[in-house]
Design a protein around this motif. Structure first.
Motif, short mmCIF file in Angstrom:
data_model
loop_
_atom_site.label_atom_id
_atom_site.label_comp_id
_atom_site.label_asym_id
_atom_site.label_seq_id
_atom_site.Cartn_x
_atom_site.Cartn_y
_atom_site.Cartn_z
N UNK A 38 32.35 39.53 97.91
CA UNK A 38 33.68 40.42 96.81
C UNK A 38 34.60 40.66 96.87
N UNK A 39 35.36 39.73 96.51
CA UNK A 39 36.27 39.18 97.30
C UNK A 39 37.57 39.50 96.35
N UNK A 40 37.28 39.44 95.12
CA UNK A 40 38.28 40.08 93.45
C UNK A 40 37.61 41.60 93.67
N UNK A 41 38.57 41.73 93.45
CA UNK A 41 38.43 43.49 93.23
C UNK A 41 37.21 44.45 94.08
N UNK A 42 37.40 43.53 94.84
CA UNK A 42 35.73 44.48 95.75
C UNK A 42 36.14 45.95 96.14
N UNK A 43 34.75 46.86 96.25
CA UNK A 43 34.63 47.83 97.26
C UNK A 43 35.47 48.45 98.12
N UNK A 44 36.02 47.44 98.78
CA UNK A 44 36.95 48.16 99.65
C UNK A 44 38.69 49.03 98.86
N UNK A 45 38.64 47.59 98.00
CA UNK A 45 40.03 47.97 97.19
C UNK A 45 40.31 48.78 96.97
N UNK A 46 39.09 49.69 95.94
CA UNK A 46 38.83 50.67 95.42
C UNK A 46 39.12 51.76 96.46
#
Ligand SMILES: Cc1ncc(COP(=O)(O)O)c(C=O)c1O
Length: 382
Positions: A38-46
């Motif tokens: 999940x490299x792009x806008x994955x849950x870690x970003x949120x």
């Protein structure tokens, strides 16, 4: 007497010591991202956006590619472009001026207050014309700009405020955090910042849900849903891998900020009687000491003398922003930015990072005092 060759170098910023503290946690988080791809806008970003919004005291945080893009997208979100003017401080990193110029708007540089090195609020109204759309105060070196006065001016002239908080993570005025004072706050997570990624990263913060929505579109090709592009927009997203680093570091940011403040206190003790100007902290603020900047007319010689003792220093910044070639046609208020020019000759950033210990600060302090003592002897003998 110990020879300089034996001395361990003191860097301006030490990223390795800090990285060691969080490496295991970062690798664990990154491992999960890699396993799930999940490299792009994955849950870690949120997760990071929610945490950072809460930290700044804003309703929204939108992660972006870097601090320059944060400012650029903030200007775009406010529909600022060709024919508009944007007022900002004459002493900042090039990014502040470049972000304005990239929209097609013209930067207008205002001189700084020699006490706190931030935009001189008494000069801002002299820079306002019918083309002015926004003010970008920069919370330089970790001390907030005078936001109450800036808000009053902006309200009087119907201007928007974008905060350049690239150096102001966790900085406060009367208990309120930077990033929450303007229409949009802009942060850099460049590795050396108070909150730094393992590469480039940035964020915008806002309390306005419509601006938040627009900023989300602007960073991701104008897409609310895949392949529907509602806006001519950009690819300017915060990487999930970088969000892993930032999530780990958020667990320590307050402790690290307090350690920076302790280092600043030690410097004040070491340099209390020295013939130079120490950073002046305003009474209503929490200064987060991204940099510890002193002033002396003997700046270049002092820097050389410290370098000989293996102590690194920096200059932030050696020239007013208006002198950068791509910005050299920009108006300056007052003409030529006399305070910016003078302090550019005198400022020196001493080593500053949370892991600095008392002995290291004492060594820098002794190095500065020794140089100044020699200097005053030479002057007395002349
Ligand atoms: C005051 C200021 N504004 C903007 C930026 C731009 O941030 P970035 O390097 O993440 O693009 C920086 C840092 O580099 C900065 O110090």
């Amino acid at each position: 007497m110990s020879s300089n060759a034996d001395l361990t170098p003191i860097p301006l910023v030490d990223l390795q010591t800090q990285s060691r503290q969080i490496k295991a946690d970062v690798l664990r988080r990154m491992g999960e991202v890699i396993d799930a791809a999940r490299y792009i806008l994955g849950q870690e970003v949120q997760e990071f956006e929610a945490l950072f919004a809460d930290y700044c005291g804003t309703d929204h945080c939108i992660g972006v590619a870097n601090g320059t893009e944060a400012i650029h997208l903030a200007l775009r979100a406010l529909d600022i472009g060709p024919g508009d003017e944007v007022i900002t401080a004459g002493n900042s990193f090039a990014a502040t001026g470049f972000a304005i110029a990239h929209t097609g708007a013209s930067p207008v540089f205002v001189d700084i207050d020699p006490v706190d090195f931030n935009i001189d609020v008494t000069q801002i109204e002299n820079a306002i014309t019918e083309k002015t759309k926004a003010i970008i105060p920069v919370h330089l070196f970790g001390q907030p700009a005078r936001m109450k006065e800036i808000r009053e001016i902006a309200d009087r002239h119907h201007l928007r405020i974008i905060e350049d908080s690239a150096q102001g993570h966790g900085a406060e005025i009367n208990g309120h955090r930077c990033g929450a004072f303007g229409d949009i706050g802009c942060f850099s997570f460049y590795p050396g910042k108070n909150l730094g990624a393992f590469g480039d990263g940035g964020a915008t913060t806002t309390n306005d849900p419509e601006l938040a929505e627009k900023l989300r579109l602007l960073r991701n090709y104008g897409q609310k849903q895949k392949n529907r592009h509602d806006l001519l927009a950009f690819n300017s997203r915060l990487d999930t891998i970088q969000a892993c680093v930032l999530l780990s570091k958020m667990q320590h940011i307050e402790q690290w900020t307090e350690q920076r403040k302790t280092v600043a206190k030690w410097y004040r003790e070491e340099l209390a009687d020295a013939d130079l100007v120490l950073p002046q902290e305003r009474g209503d603020v929490r200064h987060v000491y991204h940099l510890f900047v002193i002033r002396t007319p003997h700046r270049n010689e002092l820097a050389e003398s410290l370098a000989a003792k293996k102590i690194a220093t920096g200059i932030h910044y050696p020239n007013p922003l208006s002198t950068a070639t791509p910005l050299s046609d920009s108006p300056t208020v007052p003409m030529g930015l006399p305070v910016c020019r003078q302090i550019a000759e005198e400022i020196l950033s001493l080593p500053m990072y949370p892991e600095m210990n008392r002995e290291q600060v004492a060594r820098v302090g002794a190095g500065v005092r020794e140089f100044l003592a020699q200097k005053s002897q030479t002057v007395a003998m002349a």
